[in-house]
Design a protein around this motif. Structure first.
Motif, PDB file in Angstrom:
ATOM      1  N   GLN A 105       0.854  -1.531   0.672  1.00 31.99           N
ATOM      2  CA  GLN A 105      -0.419   0.265  -0.107  1.00 31.99           C
ATOM      3  C   GLN A 105       1.169   1.073   0.393  1.00 31.99           C
ATOM      4  N   GLU A 106       1.982   1.644   0.682  1.00 33.39           N
ATOM      5  CA  GLU A 106       2.855   2.605   0.903  1.00 33.39           C
ATOM      6  C   GLU A 106       4.045   2.562  -0.656  1.00 33.39           C
ATOM      7  N   ASP A 107       4.395   1.555  -1.058  1.00 27.80           N
ATOM      8  CA  ASP A 107       6.197   1.521  -1.358  1.00 27.80           C
ATOM      9  C   ASP A 107       5.228   1.352  -3.216  1.00 27.80           C
ATOM     10  N   PHE A 108       3.811   0.549  -3.219  1.00 24.64           N
ATOM     11  CA  PHE A 108       3.758   0.163  -4.542  1.00 24.64           C
ATOM     12  C   PHE A 108       2.481   0.858  -5.077  1.00 24.64           C
ATOM     13  N   GLY A 109       1.345   1.380  -4.243  1.00 20.70           N
ATOM     14  CA  GLY A 109       0.967   2.865  -4.420  1.00 20.70           C
ATOM     15  C   GLY A 109      -0.377   1.542  -4.414  1.00 20.70           C
ATOM     16  N   ALA A 110      -0.813   0.684  -3.131  1.00 22.99           N
ATOM     17  CA  ALA A 110      -1.604  -0.283  -3.667  1.00 22.99           C
ATOM     18  C   ALA A 110      -2.988   0.467  -3.011  1.00 22.99           C
ATOM     19  N   ASP A 111      -4.236  -0.060  -3.957  1.00 22.66           N
ATOM     20  CA  ASP A 111      -5.309   1.017  -3.467  1.00 22.66           C
ATOM     21  C   ASP A 111      -6.573   0.692  -2.046  1.00 22.66           C
ATOM     22  N   THR A 112      -5.959  -1.245  -2.689  1.00 23.56           N
ATOM     23  CA  THR A 112      -6.114  -2.829  -1.374  1.00 23.56           C
ATOM     24  C   THR A 112      -5.897  -3.901  -1.633  1.00 23.56           C
ATOM     25  N   VAL A 113      -5.420  -4.298  -0.564  1.00 22.16           N
ATOM     26  CA  VAL A 113      -5.066  -5.911  -0.838  1.00 22.16           C
ATOM     27  C   VAL A 113      -5.956  -6.516  -0.339  1.00 22.16           C
ATOM     28  N   SER A 114      -6.270  -8.167   0.141  1.00 23.48           N
ATOM     29  CA  SER A 114      -6.424  -8.710  -0.178  1.00 23.48           C
ATOM     30  C   SER A 114      -5.665 -10.374   0.303  1.00 23.48           C
ATOM     31  N   LEU A 115      -5.214 -10.865   0.972  1.00 21.46           N
ATOM     32  CA  LEU A 115      -4.980 -11.622   1.631  1.00 21.46           C
ATOM     33  C   LEU A 115      -5.455 -12.452   2.455  1.00 21.46           C
ATOM     34  N   LEU A 116      -6.332 -14.154   1.825  1.00 18.10           N
ATOM     35  CA  LEU A 116      -6.589 -15.023   2.489  1.00 18.10           C
ATOM     36  C   LEU A 116      -5.382 -16.245   2.449  1.00 18.10           C
ATOM     37  N   VAL A 117      -5.466 -16.609   3.632  1.00 15.03           N
ATOM     38  CA  VAL A 117      -5.053 -17.698   4.404  1.00 15.03           C
ATOM     39  C   VAL A 117      -5.690 -18.776   4.470  1.00 15.03           C
ATOM     40  N   TYR A 118      -5.636 -20.474   3.876  1.00 18.42           N
ATOM     41  CA  TYR A 118      -5.449 -21.664   3.779  1.00 18.42           C
ATOM     42  C   TYR A 118      -5.923 -22.506   5.664  1.00 18.42           C
ATOM     43  N   ASP A 119      -5.827 -21.639   6.458  1.00 15.98           N
ATOM     44  CA  ASP A 119      -5.892 -21.852   7.492  1.00 15.98           C
ATOM     45  C   ASP A 119      -7.281 -21.336   8.552  1.00 15.98           C
ATOM     46  N   ARG A 120      -8.216 -22.315   8.845  1.00 19.40           N
ATOM     47  CA  ARG A 120      -9.261 -21.384   9.652  1.00 19.40           C
ATOM     48  C   ARG A 120      -8.949 -21.310  10.935  1.00 19.40           C
ATOM     49  N   ARG A 133      -7.605 -13.252   5.975  1.00 18.40           N
ATOM     50  CA  ARG A 133      -8.793 -13.473   5.869  1.00 18.40           C
ATOM     51  C   ARG A 133      -8.619 -15.318   6.000  1.00 18.40           C
ATOM     52  N   CYS A 134      -8.625 -15.465   7.715  1.00 18.50           N
ATOM     53  CA  CYS A 134      -8.097 -17.657   7.435  1.00 18.50           C
ATOM     54  C   CYS A 134      -9.924 -17.987   7.148  1.00 18.50           C
ATOM     55  N   LEU A 135      -9.369 -19.107   6.208  1.00 17.98           N
ATOM     56  CA  LEU A 135     -10.061 -20.008   6.087  1.00 17.98           C
ATOM     57  C   LEU A 135     -10.001 -21.464   5.042  1.00 17.98           C
ATOM     58  N   ALA A 136     -10.684 -22.172   4.925  1.00 19.13           N
ATOM     59  CA  ALA A 136     -10.336 -23.743   4.690  1.00 19.13           C
ATOM     60  C   ALA A 136     -10.120 -23.351   3.192  1.00 19.13           C
ATOM     61  N   GLY A 137      -9.161 -24.143   2.641  1.00 22.27           N
ATOM     62  CA  GLY A 137      -8.898 -23.958   0.918  1.00 22.27           C
ATOM     63  C   GLY A 137     -10.612 -24.357   0.355  1.00 22.27           C
ATOM     64  N   ALA A 138     -10.647 -25.280   0.811  1.00 23.36           N
ATOM     65  CA  ALA A 138     -12.086 -26.156  -0.115  1.00 23.36           C
ATOM     66  C   ALA A 138     -13.769 -24.841   0.407  1.00 23.36           C
ATOM     67  N   ASP A 139     -13.344 -23.909   1.196  1.00 22.90           N
ATOM     68  CA  ASP A 139     -13.972 -22.699   1.090  1.00 22.90           C
ATOM     69  C   ASP A 139     -13.967 -21.572   0.307  1.00 22.90           C
TER      70      ASP A 139
END
Length: 236
Positions: A105-120, A133-139
């Motif tokens: 966001q600060e160095d690359f100027g991204a307006d928004t970032v979404s990170l999903l981790v497959y571990d609920r 956001r943590c969720l199961a990969g199947a979800d």
């Protein structure tokens, strides 16, 4: 002499076979008059000089464009190098995620970032609970599963359902996005970068940067998440 009249095509063909015809016939070149886009007739020499000037301007514009792209790539490379070093030096999953989002966001100027981790069961703390956001990969939503079916990074304009799944708080603002699956010895998660500019992430844009970032991030996640506490451990 034959009374048969020469056609323009015949004259042109003859001149193509005798390109040195005007050598030593300077007066003929000066006598030739050609229409000009400005509405004035100019000599052949003037027209040739004009064509050369126009080609020179065109080549100069192309060169300036290439130099601008080169400078942009140099800046992108340096930012990417710094980010990769930061990710390598991270000593915890929380530090890894926090520094990743901040840099994008600060160095690359991204307006928004979404990170999903497959571990609920991942028990993140602080503001990361709302940013990762943590969720199961199947979800993972079917639309995203289909979008990433070949396991490669993509960029461009996404459909409404895809934006809603990736950027639930900015779905109506994000006009283009780049996303990459995070995979290393198994599926780790998904990283998506959103822009409010529809032309920022064009489908013709290369995915070298985000693919490289995804490779580094997925390997660091694999190492750090194994050491991170889970919800059931805290409850116990």
């Amino acid at each position: 002499m034959s009374e048969q009249k020469l056609t323009g095509d015949q004259v042109a063909a003859w001149l193509r076979d005798h390109t040195d015809f005007f050598q030593g016939r300077q007066e003929l070149l000066e006598m030739l008059r050609l229409p000009d886009p400005r509405g004035e007739a100019v000599s052949l020499l003037e027209r040739q000089a004009q064509i050369l000037r126009e080609r020179n301007h065109e080549l100069r514009d192309r060169l300036n464009g290439l130099l601008a792209v080169a400078r942009e790539n140099d800046q992108l490379f340096e930012k990417t190098r710094q980010l990769v070093l930061t990710l390598i030096e991270a000593r915890s999953a929380e530090q890894l995620f926090s520094q990743l989002i901040h840099a994008l966001q600060e160095d690359f100027g991204a307006d928004t970032v979404s990170l999903l981790v497959y571990d609920r069961d991942l028990d993140l703390t602080g503001e990361l609970r709302s940013r990762v956001r943590c969720l199961a990969g199947a979800d993972l939503h079917e639309a995203l599963q289909l979008l990433l079916r070949n396991g490669k990074a993509i960029c461009g304009v996404l459909r409404e359902v895809e934006l809603e799944q990736l950027f639930p708080h900015h779905a109506d603002q994000v006009k283009s996005a780049a996303m990459v699956p995070l995979e290393w010895q198994g599926r780790q998660g998904l990283l998506a970068i959103g822009s409010f500019d529809p032309l920022h992430f064009r489908s013709s844009l290369g995915t070298l940067f985000i693919s490289h970032l995804g490779d580094v991030l997925s390997r660091r996640m694999h190492d750090l998440l194994r050491k991170y506490p889970r919800l059931e451990a805290r409850r116990a």
